[in-house]
Design a protein around this motif. Sequence first.
Motif, mmCIF file in Angstrom:
data_model
loop_
_atom_site.group_PDB
_atom_site.id
_atom_site.type_symbol
_atom_site.label_atom_id
_atom_site.label_comp_id
_atom_site.label_asym_id
_atom_site.label_seq_id
_atom_site.Cartn_x
_atom_site.Cartn_y
_atom_site.Cartn_z
ATOM 1 N N LEU A 179 9.593 10.623 16.210
ATOM 2 C CA LEU A 179 8.999 9.657 16.765
ATOM 3 C C LEU A 179 8.779 8.487 15.735
ATOM 4 C CD1 LEU A 179 8.140 8.126 19.495
ATOM 5 C CD2 LEU A 179 5.940 9.255 19.130
ATOM 6 N N PHE A 180 8.211 8.837 14.719
ATOM 7 C CA PHE A 180 7.760 7.859 13.613
ATOM 8 C C PHE A 180 8.121 8.678 12.423
ATOM 9 C CE2 PHE A 180 4.328 7.051 16.838
ATOM 10 C CZ PHE A 180 4.862 6.011 17.313
ATOM 11 N N ASP A 181 8.563 7.937 11.225
ATOM 12 C CA ASP A 181 8.672 8.646 9.856
ATOM 13 C C ASP A 181 8.281 7.689 8.812
ATOM 14 O OD1 ASP A 181 10.784 6.620 9.635
ATOM 15 O OD2 ASP A 181 12.503 7.858 9.744
ATOM 16 N N GLN A 182 7.373 6.632 9.020
ATOM 17 C CA GLN A 182 6.783 5.570 8.222
ATOM 18 C C GLN A 182 5.343 5.272 8.441
ATOM 19 O OE1 GLN A 182 5.843 2.276 7.910
ATOM 20 N NE2 GLN A 182 5.667 2.320 5.821
ATOM 21 N N LEU A 183 4.641 5.420 7.412
ATOM 22 C CA LEU A 183 3.142 5.384 7.822
ATOM 23 C C LEU A 183 2.546 4.369 7.023
ATOM 24 C CD1 LEU A 183 0.378 6.707 8.704
ATOM 25 C CD2 LEU A 183 0.478 8.264 6.601
ATOM 26 N N ILE A 184 1.544 3.698 7.340
ATOM 27 C CA ILE A 184 0.728 2.481 6.738
ATOM 28 C C ILE A 184 -0.836 3.015 7.047
ATOM 29 C CG2 ILE A 184 0.078 0.318 5.968
ATOM 30 C CD1 ILE A 184 2.876 -0.662 6.588
ATOM 31 N N VAL A 185 -1.894 3.171 6.088
ATOM 32 C CA VAL A 185 -3.243 3.037 6.302
ATOM 33 C C VAL A 185 -3.776 2.041 5.502
ATOM 34 C CG1 VAL A 185 -5.135 4.456 6.196
ATOM 35 C CG2 VAL A 185 -3.040 5.552 6.539
ATOM 36 N N ASN A 186 -4.425 0.973 6.245
ATOM 37 C CA ASN A 186 -4.977 -0.018 5.465
ATOM 38 C C ASN A 186 -6.606 0.146 5.695
ATOM 39 O OD1 ASN A 186 -2.907 -2.015 4.379
ATOM 40 N ND2 ASN A 186 -2.266 -1.914 6.728
ATOM 41 N N SER A 187 -7.365 0.159 4.674
ATOM 42 C CA SER A 187 -8.684 -0.112 4.656
ATOM 43 C C SER A 187 -9.252 -1.410 4.421
ATOM 44 C CB SER A 187 -9.201 0.839 3.541
ATOM 45 O OG SER A 187 -10.904 0.891 3.478
ATOM 46 N N TYR A 188 -9.822 -1.955 5.566
ATOM 47 C CA TYR A 188 -10.394 -3.564 5.448
ATOM 48 C C TYR A 188 -12.132 -3.405 5.324
ATOM 49 C CZ TYR A 188 -5.723 -4.362 7.694
ATOM 50 O OH TYR A 188 -4.560 -4.489 7.868
ATOM 51 N N ALA A 189 -12.546 -4.187 4.443
ATOM 52 C CA ALA A 189 -13.855 -4.495 4.072
ATOM 53 C C ALA A 189 -14.175 -5.477 5.342
ATOM 54 C CB ALA A 189 -13.927 -4.865 2.829
ATOM 55 N N PRO A 190 -15.683 -5.699 5.554
ATOM 56 C CA PRO A 190 -16.012 -6.764 6.531
ATOM 57 C C PRO A 190 -15.417 -7.999 6.068
ATOM 58 C CG PRO A 190 -17.752 -5.238 6.028
ATOM 59 C CD PRO A 190 -16.596 -4.845 5.273
ATOM 60 N N GLY A 191 -14.783 -8.696 6.846
ATOM 61 C CA GLY A 191 -14.387 -10.152 6.608
ATOM 62 C C GLY A 191 -12.914 -10.242 6.345
ATOM 63 N N GLU A 192 -12.274 -8.806 5.852
ATOM 64 C CA GLU A 192 -11.021 -8.703 5.659
ATOM 65 C C GLU A 192 -9.931 -8.584 6.662
ATOM 66 O OE1 GLU A 192 -11.131 -7.092 1.062
ATOM 67 O OE2 GLU A 192 -10.816 -5.694 2.678
ATOM 68 N N GLY A 193 -8.894 -9.162 6.944
ATOM 69 C CA GLY A 193 -8.023 -9.043 7.958
ATOM 70 C C GLY A 193 -6.513 -9.061 7.383
ATOM 71 N N ILE A 194 -5.594 -9.460 8.302
ATOM 72 C CA ILE A 194 -4.303 -9.652 7.959
ATOM 73 C C ILE A 194 -3.747 -10.834 8.873
ATOM 74 C CG2 ILE A 194 -3.625 -7.857 9.990
ATOM 75 C CD1 ILE A 194 -1.386 -7.028 8.092
ATOM 76 N N CYS A 195 -2.670 -11.715 8.029
ATOM 77 C CA CYS A 195 -2.198 -12.836 8.469
ATOM 78 C C CYS A 195 -1.288 -12.483 9.712
ATOM 79 C CB CYS A 195 -1.546 -13.554 7.363
ATOM 80 S SG CYS A 195 -0.250 -12.791 6.805
ATOM 81 N N ASN A 196 -0.864 -13.330 10.467
ATOM 82 C CA ASN A 196 0.231 -13.462 11.547
ATOM 83 C C ASN A 196 1.408 -12.918 11.110
ATOM 84 O OD1 ASN A 196 -1.860 -13.832 13.717
ATOM 85 N ND2 ASN A 196 -0.429 -15.703 14.357
ATOM 86 N N HIS A 197 2.103 -12.021 11.710
ATOM 87 C CA HIS A 197 3.278 -11.401 11.094
ATOM 88 C C HIS A 197 4.030 -10.815 12.232
ATOM 89 C CE1 HIS A 197 0.889 -7.752 10.628
ATOM 90 N NE2 HIS A 197 2.056 -7.119 10.727
ATOM 91 N N VAL A 198 5.352 -10.742 11.900
ATOM 92 C CA VAL A 198 6.126 -9.630 12.873
ATOM 93 C C VAL A 198 6.777 -8.603 11.659
ATOM 94 C CG1 VAL A 198 8.315 -9.536 14.283
ATOM 95 C CG2 VAL A 198 6.907 -11.334 14.634
ATOM 96 N N ASP A 199 6.850 -7.235 12.420
ATOM 97 C CA ASP A 199 7.037 -6.385 11.398
ATOM 98 C C ASP A 199 8.637 -6.678 11.009
ATOM 99 O OD1 ASP A 199 4.928 -3.632 11.450
ATOM 100 O OD2 ASP A 199 4.537 -5.345 12.395
#
Length: 228
Positions: free
Chosen positions: A118-138
């Motif tokens: 079903l999947f073969d790629q993984l990303i794990v992100n650790s976000y501190a308070p206040g941290e996020g991610i900008c708008n994007h399309v994979d």
Amino acid sequence: MEEDEGEELLQHNQRLLQSIFGDSDDDDAPADATIWQPIEGIDGLWLCNEFLTADLQSDLLVAIEKEGWFRDETQNQAMRFGDLPNWAHVLANRIRETAALSGRPYPIPDHILGRDPLFDQLIVNSYAPGEGICNHVDLMRFEDGIAIVSLGSPCVMHFSTVDRSAAPPRRVPLMLSAGSLVFMSGEARYNWAHGIDRRPGFQIWHGLEIHQTRRISITLRKLCISTQ
């Protein structure tokens, strides 16, 4: 005819899941997937708010900590291609099972639900308070169908239309609670950008600002055959 094909696919998926999980009455077995919620206005966007129990969230956080990816405070992201940890395979199987048991319409389309893996790629992100991610399309190097599991702090993810020529542009907020799962396919995957702004004053839900702590996100995708 379509009903017969749908029933046949459901039975196939149930046999597949039984071969993976066996017959189990375990309390941690996925619940009836009526907990899957289609997000109005965005075709292909589904939210499963109670995807993981509190105990499973705790177990998953322990497994991630044992990987040792975030021992250095400057390291906040880990990527894996192909050689996914065992817990990631278990997580993927759980996603498949809850979707297959939900009945029609499946939150995961047939052509995605039946692929192996079903999947073969993984990303794990650790976000501190206040941290996020900008708008994007994979990136287009990944196939249709993207899953995001949230652990720790809740947050609001915003989806916005990619086609700026469309009037008016649209923006849809989505609350991601701890233990929730978001699945994007079709229009939601290709025609909508998604992002999280966790700066103070930006995480507002129903008029109240969300108290933020550490957040862990797990993204599961599948590489296109041409890129493997």
